[in-house]
Write a protein that holds these residues in place. Structure first.
Motif, PDB file in Angstrom:
ATOM      1  N   LYS A 199      -3.715   4.127  -4.288  1.00  0.00           N
ATOM      2  CA  LYS A 199      -2.713   4.066  -4.209  1.00  0.00           C
ATOM      3  C   LYS A 199      -2.079   2.774  -4.370  1.00  0.00           C
ATOM      4  N   VAL A 200      -1.446   1.404  -5.132  1.00  0.00           N
ATOM      5  CA  VAL A 200      -0.514   0.586  -4.339  1.00  0.00           C
ATOM      6  C   VAL A 200       0.614   0.853  -4.906  1.00  0.00           C
ATOM      7  N   THR A 201       1.500  -0.235  -4.827  1.00  0.00           N
ATOM      8  CA  THR A 201       2.718  -0.662  -5.087  1.00  0.00           C
ATOM      9  C   THR A 201       2.922  -1.825  -5.373  1.00  0.00           C
ATOM     10  N   LYS A 202       3.572  -1.890  -6.688  1.00  0.00           N
ATOM     11  CA  LYS A 202       4.274  -3.563  -7.037  1.00  0.00           C
ATOM     12  C   LYS A 202       5.454  -3.993  -6.617  1.00  0.00           C
TER      13      LYS A 202
ATOM     14  N   VAL B 135       6.564  -0.390  -8.452  1.00  0.00           N
ATOM     15  CA  VAL B 135       5.936   0.110  -9.631  1.00  0.00           C
ATOM     16  C   VAL B 135       4.737   1.230  -8.556  1.00  0.00           C
ATOM     17  N   ASP B 136       4.217   2.275  -8.820  1.00  0.00           N
ATOM     18  CA  ASP B 136       3.194   2.679  -8.076  1.00  0.00           C
ATOM     19  C   ASP B 136       2.525   3.177  -9.470  1.00  0.00           C
ATOM     20  N   PHE B 137       0.850   2.846  -8.719  1.00  0.00           N
ATOM     21  CA  PHE B 137      -0.500   2.459  -9.681  1.00  0.00           C
ATOM     22  C   PHE B 137      -1.160   3.772  -9.273  1.00  0.00           C
TER      23      PHE B 137
ATOM     24  N   ALA C  70       0.676  -0.859   0.044  1.00  0.00           N
ATOM     25  CA  ALA C  70       0.174  -0.119  -0.092  1.00  0.00           C
ATOM     26  C   ALA C  70       1.268   1.291   0.215  1.00  0.00           C
ATOM     27  N   ALA C  71       0.778   2.144  -1.101  1.00  0.00           N
ATOM     28  CA  ALA C  71       1.383   3.645  -1.364  1.00  0.00           C
ATOM     29  C   ALA C  71       1.632   4.247  -0.278  1.00  0.00           C
ATOM     30  N   ASP C  72      -0.077   4.471   0.359  1.00  0.00           N
ATOM     31  CA  ASP C  72       0.555   5.675   1.572  1.00  0.00           C
ATOM     32  C   ASP C  72      -1.757   5.117   2.459  1.00  0.00           C
TER      33      ASP C  72
END
Length: 791
Positions: A718-721, A679-681, A18-20
């Motif tokens: 937002k997610v980061t993969k 990678v941030d989505f 989880a990006a944030d």
């Protein structure tokens, strides 16, 4: 950037981060639909199947009707036997009077509005302005004497029954309640004027031809039992024109009396061919049942000969149909008729087409073949066609479906000067497509009997989806208009749209909302989320569970989840209950490799990163200028010969000590050489979606990595993969095949891709008004005067 060893292991153990942290107003896109779907019962189970206590009503009809061609009117009498299979005792019955929509004071007329004052009074162009046809339609509706005229309603003994007409509904009061498990019979006598379809509009009507003949397409033509079922009780929502029908299944015995030279196409099987067909026509029909290509039953020459005369007297055509929910027919002396039989698992079906000469050569070539193709394709995804005939009729109605018969509109065009008959690509595929669609409606909703008055998408959307599959199997380059997710993006990002789960009469953009968007949604579900095997199995279960029954949206949702073994609540919620759209953005990428800890390797890598940094503008301009140390080399020492990336013995000793304390598998990890990318989505559109990632490596190799929508379950924004590759990644594209209906593909790639386009240049032309020139222009004779001279 190199990751410390422990951090690298942590990242390898997580597929997405989880990006944030979600805010306090966290929107759980994956919460269950329990608060939206009805509570399961013994009638409708939690699995989406009919329960052991499932019931539905039944209505059998005996109808005798006469077509008055001169008056363009129909009169008739019917007997309805109503079977109360519900657990309830019914004091009254509701009957639909759909022809009442054509009354000048009907709700459909009085509640009609215009799009906007600007479009009405200040159109920007012809596309916004009022058309001649529209104005004629508007005025004709106000004067047409439409609607049922009910002559009598009587019980089985001939005694009058009290009835009350409420616009397009009629309540019949019973002297004794019809108890659970009981039945009641009553009769109705009625008549109505048939509307001219191209003038008044509607789903049936007559068409006038230049040769002074008419073609009649007759539907919603008799008082029909309203549906009564467990979810809704009596379906008493008024018919306003957009929300179609839900009806009860039953057997029909229908006799229609028409002019003697007419040919009748109808729901059901013809019972008296000897009385209405010639010997040659009966022989051709018999031949057609085993033919490999359509056989012409009534030829174009025969039809054209009838057009020039008027036979005296009348003939009565007798049809019977078993277990259908409605009945429609068409009649004209202009009809050409062709037919071809085919088999489905031993069951014989006859495909038939009826059309005037104005439909040829297009109809003779494509109509019957398209019927057969439709039934074969639809049966793959649902069940075998259960009826003996399937009919396509060309007339004024552009496209409308009834059991065993459909009305379809496209025709070739005839040049008025040369007489040449041609048709466009759009007309050709428009005909094939509308036949597939309308014949396909035999499955949804003529057999899988959803309530169209409530939910248009359950028949139009589901049917349009299977239509898309059938069109794709017609030919490789079939120009499908609905089905591809990319075709729905403009609507999904438009303002003012409504959820798919909107009542039929409240939908403003019916085509995009109830046809195209559900079709795209099911295509995404089939191709991207479930895969064909799981989807096709579940979809077939739905069709077979609910054939000859009445499903609701919840039954469809639950069956698809139950039979696919997949929780799809997030999908139904996003696609069907909201107006969110798919827009996934690739926001940023960071590359990592596991540090080898070897100073010889690591400091060399650090130096390469340093050397790759941009040279400052000052250093660029100072290059070549002598410095103080250049002039006094004796000032140089150890630090002029070594930089920050020099490997020291201390570095080597520390590395040796570290490696000595590692186990073999830990040492192996240090030498993996994997490339890792964070990678941030971001979910810009709000509708959570699977990620479909095309990854391009330095060698030129490309591969697809598919990530389920559940990647968004902890943070829907937002997610980061983490992506791990064996060689450097040089490019990444989200949704490379445009399969998720992503509304903005410009933010789908890293590095960002330039969008090519064209800029059109035009000469400046100032409009000029020259009244003197206009006044002196030579007056041309009117076209009507020219025509008289030619005669």
């Amino acid at each position: 950037m190199r990751l410390p060893f422990g951090v690298a292991l942590l990242c390898l153990s997580m597929s997405a981060i989880a990006a944030d942290p979600p805010s306090s107003g966290f929107d759980d896109k994956f919460r269950q639909l329990d608060e939206l779907l009805p509570t399961p019962t013994t009638v409708r189970t939690a699995s989406g199947a009919p329960g052991h206590a499932y019931w539905q009503q039944r209505a059998d009809y005996t109808i005798r009707a006469t077509l008055d061609e001169a008056k363009r009117a129909i009169s008739g009498a019917e007997t309805i036997t109503y079977h109360n299979n519900s657990p309830d005792s019914l004091n009254y019955l509701w009957v639909q009077l759909d022809q009442n929509i054509f009354k000048p004071d009907s709700d459909a007329r009085t509640t009609a509005t215009v799009a906007s004052r600007d479009a009405w009074g200040k159109p920007r162009g012809p596309e916004d302005g009022m058309k001649f046809d529209s104005m004629r339609n508007l005025l004709a509706q106000r004067s047409f004497d439409g609607g049922f005229k009910i002559a009598s309603v009587k019980d089985a003994g001939g005694r009058p029954l009290n009835f009350t007409i409420n616009r397009t509904m009629m309540r019949i009061d019973l002297p004794q309640p019809v108890k659970a498990g009981g039945q009641v019979a009553f009769s109705i006598e009625w008549s109505f004027n048939i509307p001219e379809q191209k003038v008044i509009g509607g789903r049936s009507g007559y068409e006038k031809f230049d040769d002074k003949n008419d073609l009649f397409e007759v539907a919603q033509w008799f008082p029909r039992m309203a549906a009564y079922y467990d979810v809704y009780g009596w379906q008493h929502k008024q018919f306003l024109g957009q929300g179609e029908f839900t009806l009860e299944f039953g057997d029909y015995d229908v006799q229609v009396t028409v002019p003697a030279d007419h040919i009748v196409a109808s729901t059901g099987e013809l019972q008296n061919a000897d009385a209405v067909l010639t010997g040659a026509q009966r022989d051709r029909l018999k031949q057609a049942k085993s033919a490999s290509n359509p056989v012409v039953i009534v030829t174009q020459d025969e039809a054209e000969a009838k057009e020039k005369t008027r036979a005296s007297g009348s003939k009565t055509w007798h049809f019977k149909a078993r277990n259908v929910r409605d009945f429609a027919w068409a009649s004209s002396r202009k009809f050409i008729w062709d037919a071809q039989g085919f088999k489905q698992n031993g069951h014989e079906v006859v495909a038939m087409s009826y059309y005037p000469k104005e439909g040829n050569p297009l109809w003779g070539k494509y109509s019957t073949k398209a019927i057969i193709h439709t039934i074969n394709e639809y049966s793959k995804y649902s069940f075998d066609f259960p009826y003996p005939v399937a009919i396509s009729v060309n007339g004024p109605v552009g496209g409308m479906e009834y059991p065993m018969i459909s009305f379809n509109g496209p025709r070739p065009t005839k040049d008025k000067k040369t007489g040449e008959i041609t048709y466009s690509k759009r007309t050709k595929y428009g005909l094939i497509g509308v036949i597939i669609h309308e014949v396909g409606h035999n499955y949804f909703p003529m057999i899988v009997n959803s309530d169209e008055r409530q939910w248009t998408w359950m028949d139009e959307g589901i049917n349009s989806f299977v239509q898309y599959l059938a069109e794709k199997s017609w030919e490789d380059t079939y120009p499908t208009s609905r089905g591809e997710p990319r075709n729905i993006v403009d609507y999904m990002k438009s303002a003012g749209q409504q959820p798919i789960m909107t009542n039929s009469e409240s939908i403003s953009a019916l085509g995009p909302n109830a046809y195209a968007k559900p079709t795209a949604a099911l295509n995404v579900l089939r191709e991207t989320i479930l895969g064909r095997d799981l989807f096709d199995f579940a979809f077939k279960q739905y069709a077979q569970r609910w054939k000859f029954k009445r499903p609701t949206p919840a039954d469809f949702f639950r069956t698809m989840e139950d039979a696919s073994g997949t929780d799809l609540d997030w999908f139904w919620r996003g696609w069907f209950y909201t107006t969110d759209h798919v827009d996934v953005s690739v926001d940023g990428i960071s590359e990592y490799q596991i540090s080898s800890k070897d100073p010889e390797v690591e400091k060399k890598w650090q130096k390469a990163q340093h050397d790759a940094e941009p040279v400052s503008i000052s250093d660029q301009r100072n290059k070549g200028a002598q410095t103080f140390v250049d002039q006094h080399p004796e000032m140089k020492d150890f630090y002029n010969e070594h930089d920050d990336f020099t490997v020291t013995n201390r570095d080597r000793n520390k590395y040796n000590e570290t490696v000595a304390g590692l186990e073999d598998w830990e040492k192996a990890l240090l030498k993996e050489g994997k490339h890792m990318y964070l990678v941030d989505f971001s979910n810009v559109g709000g509708l959570v979606s699977p990620l479909v990632l095309e990854i391009q490596l330095a060698s030129g190799k490309k591969y697809i990595e598919r990530i389920p929508a559940e990647i968004w379950r902890h943070n829907p924004k937002k997610v980061t993969k983490l992506i791990v590759t064996d060689e450097p990644m040089v490019g990444l594209t989200q949704d490379p095949y445009w399969e998720t209906a992503d509304t903005d593909t410009s933010n789908n790639s890293w590095p960002r891709k330039v969008t090519p386009s064209r800029l059109e240049l035009f000469k400046m032309q100032m409009p000029q008004s020259d009244m003197m020139k206009d006044f002196n222009e030579k007056l041309k004779p009117a076209k009507a005067d020219e025509a008289k001279k030619a005669e």
